[in-house]
Design an enzyme around this catalytic site. Structure first.
Site, PDB file in Angstrom:
ATOM      1  N   ASN A 143       5.140  48.487  45.455  1.00 15.09           N
ATOM      2  CA  ASN A 143       4.985  47.918  46.779  1.00 15.09           C
ATOM      3  C   ASN A 143       4.686  49.081  47.716  1.00 15.09           C
ATOM      4  OD1 ASN A 143       5.108  46.705  49.232  1.00 15.09           O
ATOM      5  ND2 ASN A 143       7.055  45.685  48.892  1.00 15.09           N
ATOM      6  N   THR A 144       3.433  49.241  48.060  1.00 20.70           N
ATOM      7  CA  THR A 144       3.027  50.380  48.880  1.00 20.70           C
ATOM      8  C   THR A 144       2.973  50.032  50.362  1.00 20.70           C
ATOM      9  OG1 THR A 144       0.711  49.832  48.495  1.00 20.70           O
ATOM     10  CG2 THR A 144       1.736  51.428  47.003  1.00 20.70           C
ATOM     11  N   ARG A 145       3.432  48.844  50.717  1.00 24.81           N
ATOM     12  CA  ARG A 145       3.457  48.435  52.122  1.00 24.81           C
ATOM     13  C   ARG A 145       4.821  48.749  52.730  1.00 24.81           C
ATOM     14  NH1 ARG A 145       4.045  43.235  52.488  1.00 24.81           N
ATOM     15  NH2 ARG A 145       4.702  43.032  50.356  1.00 24.81           N
ATOM     16  N   LEU A 146       4.836  48.894  54.041  1.00 26.67           N
ATOM     17  CA  LEU A 146       6.112  48.979  54.740  1.00 26.67           C
ATOM     18  C   LEU A 146       6.716  47.585  54.795  1.00 26.67           C
ATOM     19  CD1 LEU A 146       5.329  51.275  57.789  1.00 26.67           C
ATOM     20  CD2 LEU A 146       6.774  51.789  55.843  1.00 26.67           C
ATOM     21  N   GLN A 147       7.979  47.486  54.631  1.00 23.07           N
ATOM     22  CA  GLN A 147       8.656  46.202  54.728  1.00 23.07           C
ATOM     23  C   GLN A 147       8.869  45.852  56.200  1.00 23.07           C
ATOM     24  OE1 GLN A 147       9.436  44.226  51.935  1.00 23.07           O
ATOM     25  NE2 GLN A 147       8.008  45.747  51.162  1.00 23.07           N
TER      26      GLN A 147
END
Length: 108
Positions: A12-16
């Site tokens: 998961n390379t996105r910011l949460q």
């Protein structure tokens, strides 16, 4: 691989959506860090033990669901009318920060 097996690793390379909580208690700008790394720069602080934690932060999300859904599945999201909503004012002092992010208001 050498043994002809297929392996899957999820990343998961996105910011949460919770990243503002981390930013508030560490004083870091994770969006800036992500953009810098994407541009090929190193992390501003590579040794995570150097990141200081200060204070506490809480994130809350409020959802509206209809438990009497006619489809029989129950608890489906609904965008009914929001009759009343009251949130604290944003505050930013040396001793306290209250950050309010919302996309709705009373009457929506």
């Amino acid at each position: 691989t050498a043994d002809s097996q297929f392996y899957f690793m999820e990343m998961n390379t996105r910011l949460q959506v919770e990243h503002p909580v981390t930013e508030l208690v560490t004083g870091t700008d994770l969006v800036e860090w992500q953009l810098r790394v994407a541009a090929g720069e190193p992390l501003p602080i590579a040794d995570q033990s150097l990141i200081q934690h200060k204070g506490h932060a809480i994130e809350a999300r409020i959802y509206a669901e209809d438990c009497s859904n006619p489809l029989g599945t129950g608890f489906m999201p609904t965008a009914g009318e929001l009759h009343h909503m009251s949130v604290p004012s944003s505050v930013n002092t040396d001793s306290a920060v209250v950050r309010v992010d919302t996309g709705v208001s009373s009457g929506d």
